[in-house]
Write an enzyme that holds these catalytic residues in place. Structure first.
Site, PDB file in Angstrom:
ATOM      1  N   GLY A  83     -19.475  -1.792  -4.254  1.00 12.84           N
ATOM      2  CA  GLY A  83     -20.136  -0.767  -5.068  1.00 12.84           C
ATOM      3  C   GLY A  83     -21.633  -0.876  -4.891  1.00 12.84           C
ATOM      4  CE1 TYR A  98      -3.060  -2.997   0.129  1.00 10.49           C
ATOM      5  CE2 TYR A  98      -3.492  -2.556   2.432  1.00 10.49           C
ATOM      6  CZ  TYR A  98      -3.715  -3.308   1.294  1.00 10.49           C
ATOM      7  OH  TYR A  98      -4.588  -4.363   1.338  1.00 10.49           O
ATOM      8  CG  LEU A 123     -17.857   0.055   3.143  1.00 11.61           C
ATOM      9  CD1 LEU A 123     -17.130   1.388   3.257  1.00 11.61           C
ATOM     10  CD2 LEU A 123     -19.102   0.081   4.021  1.00 11.61           C
TER      11      LEU A 123
HETATM   12  N1  LIG Z   1      -6.503  -8.692   0.666  1.00 10.20           N
HETATM   13  C1  LIG Z   1      -6.681  -7.948  -0.391  1.00 10.20           C
HETATM   14  O1  LIG Z   1      -6.382  -8.353  -1.523  1.00 10.20           O
HETATM   15  C2  LIG Z   1      -7.257  -6.576  -0.241  1.00 10.20           C
HETATM   16  C3  LIG Z   1      -7.693  -5.855  -1.367  1.00 10.20           C
HETATM   17  C4  LIG Z   1      -8.246  -4.586  -1.156  1.00 10.20           C
HETATM   18  C5  LIG Z   1      -8.353  -4.083   0.123  1.00 10.20           C
HETATM   19  N2  LIG Z   1      -7.898  -4.806   1.206  1.00 10.20           N
HETATM   20  C6  LIG Z   1      -8.043  -4.313   2.595  1.00 10.20           C
HETATM   21  O2  LIG Z   1      -9.419  -4.168   2.858  1.00 10.20           O
HETATM   22  C7  LIG Z   1      -9.687  -2.841   3.329  1.00 10.20           C
HETATM   23  C8  LIG Z   1     -11.073  -2.428   2.893  1.00 10.20           C
HETATM   24  O3  LIG Z   1     -11.207  -2.536   1.488  1.00 10.20           O
HETATM   25  P1  LIG Z   1     -11.422  -1.274   0.558  1.00 10.20           P
HETATM   26  O4  LIG Z   1     -10.789  -0.074   1.196  1.00 10.20           O
HETATM   27  O5  LIG Z   1     -11.011  -1.659  -0.808  1.00 10.20           O
HETATM   28  O6  LIG Z   1     -12.984  -1.174   0.476  1.00 10.20           O
HETATM   29  P2  LIG Z   1     -14.150  -0.602   1.433  1.00 10.20           P
HETATM   30  O7  LIG Z   1     -13.659  -0.473   2.827  1.00 10.20           O
HETATM   31  O8  LIG Z   1     -15.334  -1.443   1.168  1.00 10.20           O
HETATM   32  O9  LIG Z   1     -14.450   0.817   0.791  1.00 10.20           O
HETATM   33  C9  LIG Z   1     -13.554   1.862   0.835  1.00 10.20           C
HETATM   34  C10 LIG Z   1     -14.140   2.991   0.004  1.00 10.20           C
HETATM   35  O10 LIG Z   1     -15.365   3.400   0.592  1.00 10.20           O
HETATM   36  C11 LIG Z   1     -15.297   4.782   0.955  1.00 10.20           C
HETATM   37  N3  LIG Z   1     -15.935   4.883   2.279  1.00 10.20           N
HETATM   38  C12 LIG Z   1     -15.519   4.358   3.447  1.00 10.20           C
HETATM   39  N4  LIG Z   1     -16.368   4.659   4.445  1.00 10.20           N
HETATM   40  C13 LIG Z   1     -17.357   5.394   3.887  1.00 10.20           C
HETATM   41  C14 LIG Z   1     -18.504   6.021   4.401  1.00 10.20           C
HETATM   42  N5  LIG Z   1     -18.835   5.924   5.693  1.00 10.20           N
HETATM   43  N6  LIG Z   1     -19.301   6.727   3.547  1.00 10.20           N
HETATM   44  C15 LIG Z   1     -18.999   6.819   2.231  1.00 10.20           C
HETATM   45  N7  LIG Z   1     -17.905   6.253   1.685  1.00 10.20           N
HETATM   46  C16 LIG Z   1     -17.083   5.553   2.510  1.00 10.20           C
HETATM   47  C17 LIG Z   1     -13.834   5.153   0.966  1.00 10.20           C
HETATM   48  O11 LIG Z   1     -13.652   6.479   0.526  1.00 10.20           O
HETATM   49  P3  LIG Z   1     -13.132   7.654   1.516  1.00 10.20           P
HETATM   50  O12 LIG Z   1     -11.669   7.485   1.651  1.00 10.20           O
HETATM   51  O13 LIG Z   1     -13.551   8.873   0.784  1.00 10.20           O
HETATM   52  O14 LIG Z   1     -13.869   7.465   2.811  1.00 10.20           O
HETATM   53  C18 LIG Z   1     -13.247   4.184  -0.045  1.00 10.20           C
HETATM   54  O15 LIG Z   1     -13.326   4.720  -1.347  1.00 10.20           O
HETATM   55  C19 LIG Z   1      -8.551  -2.015   2.741  1.00 10.20           C
HETATM   56  O16 LIG Z   1      -8.368  -0.799   3.435  1.00 10.20           O
HETATM   57  C20 LIG Z   1      -7.396  -2.974   2.859  1.00 10.20           C
HETATM   58  O17 LIG Z   1      -6.870  -2.918   4.186  1.00 10.20           O
HETATM   59  C21 LIG Z   1      -7.365  -6.034   1.025  1.00 10.20           C
END
Ligand SMILES: NC(=O)c1ccc[n+]([C@@H]2O[C@H](COP(=O)([O-])OP(=O)(O)OC[C@H]3O[C@@H](n4cnc5c(N)ncnc54)[C@H](OP(=O)(O)O)[C@@H]3O)[C@@H](O)[C@H]2O)c1
Length: 285
Positions: free
Chosen positions: A215, A66, A213
């Site tokens: 799409g 990251y 979260l």
């Molecule tokens: N193992 C893997 O291959 C892998 C892959 C991807 C991710 N991950 C891990 O999983 C974690 C979560 O996944 P993710 O970050 O891809 O997806 P997520 O947590 O489902 O969604 C993050 C997105 O949602 C927005 N968001 C978050 N809280 C919100 C709210 N209360 N209201 C509106 N929008 C909101 C964020 O934008 P803002 O910044 O504008 O809030 C960001 O664009 C990552 O941080 C990472 O640690 C692991």
């Protein structure tokens, strides 16, 4: 008859000894666009990390990839020396060649380099939970697993987890070490890994959905919207709450770069979904 309120445990114990609040934080979004380079707003990223811990987060997920390195460096900058009980889970197994590019490399040579890089950046002598980011199709699984086994025996890693794996791959890894967690993409509208979730629950492993979260497909959005109105909550809080209610071994790591969103996500703990609410969301494919 009114639907009963579904309940769920607030904590989960990883690997038999690391008890964490099931509402954690994913630190991928505190980097630049394309998960590349420094964040646009460094001060806000530091505030997010500090606020997460203030609000009771004691499980933070990150990876050397990251940024690369940026997320781990920010975690150390904001939070080191770490509060007792704070569990930092990192990952290795992906290279970064540019924004949004994630080639896999789970060779022992690469893992050796990035594991020691993570120890240095996070300023720890042992990683609490080291997750293999991906199985590498170009490296025999046994070679990768033997490396992780040895790193654990040498004391660099306390617990080992996997990411984006099938049940058979978890079983293969279990021949080499105890697998304490699996991190696969999963959400109310993405149930591809339901069989992996079942297996992890049976085996008392943490299941850590990434992109929790999502799409949102049309059907999911309509259901989340209607339940959000009913509970005076946001759609994101309902999506997270469904995961907390759905299986007691799920640990949440919603990712955000903003304190406002972090605070909203943490309020998920105040929401209790009824058995009828759960049935509505369970039906979504
Ligand atoms: N193992 C893997 O291959 C892998 C892959 C991807 C991710 N991950 C891990 O999983 C974690 C979560 O996944 P993710 O970050 O891809 O997806 P997520 O947590 O489902 O969604 C993050 C997105 O949602 C927005 N968001 C978050 N809280 C919100 C709210 N209360 N209201 C509106 N929008 C909101 C964020 O934008 P803002 O910044 O504008 O809030 C960001 O664009 C990552 O941080 C990472 O640690 C692991």
């Amino acid at each position: 008859m009114a639907a009963t309120t579904a309940t769920y445990p607030a904590t989960f114990t990883i690997g038999g000894d690391l008890t964490v609040n099931r509402l954690g934080y994913g630190a991928m979004r505190i980097t630049g666009e394309g998960i590349w380079g420094p964040p646009q707003d460094h001060a806000e990223s530091i505030r997010v990390l500090k606020r997460a811990v203030e609000l009771g987060v004691n499980f933070i997920d990150t990876a050397d990839s990251y940024g690369p390195n940026v997320s781990e460096e920010l975690i150390a900058e904001a939070l080191h020396p770490y509060k007792q009980g704070l569990v930092i889970a990192t990952k290795g197994g992906l290279l970064r060649t540019g924004p949004n590019q994630w080639p896999v490399d789970a060779s022992p040579k690469h893992l050796e380099e990035v594991l020691h890089g993570s120890l240095k950046r996070l300023k720890v002598e042992q990683i609490d939970l080291y997750q293999l980011h991906r199985i590498d199709p170009n490296v025999p699984m046994e070679d990768t697993f033997k490396f992780l086994q040895k790193a654990q025996q040498d004391g660099f890693i306390k617990h080992i987890g996997l990411s984006e794996v099938e049940v058979d791959q978890i079983k293969k890894a279990q021949e080499f070490f105890e697998v304490v967690s699996v991190q696969n993409m999963y959400s109310v509208d993405n149930r591809k890994w339901e069989s992996v979730l079942d297996y992890t629950r049976e085996q008392n492993m943490a299941f850590i959905p990434w992109y929790p979260l999502s799409g949102g497909n049309k059907e999911a959005l309509a259901a989340l919207d209607s339940l959000a109105k009913k509970h005076g909550a946001t759609q994101q809080q309902i999506a997270l709450s469904w995961l907390l209610h759905h299986s007691p071994n799920i640990l949440l790591i919603p990712g955000t770069s903003k304190v406002k969103h972090l605070e909203e996500n943490m309020k998920t703990a105040d929401i209790q979904l009824s058995a009828d609410d759960m049935a509505t969301l369970d039906k979504i494919k």
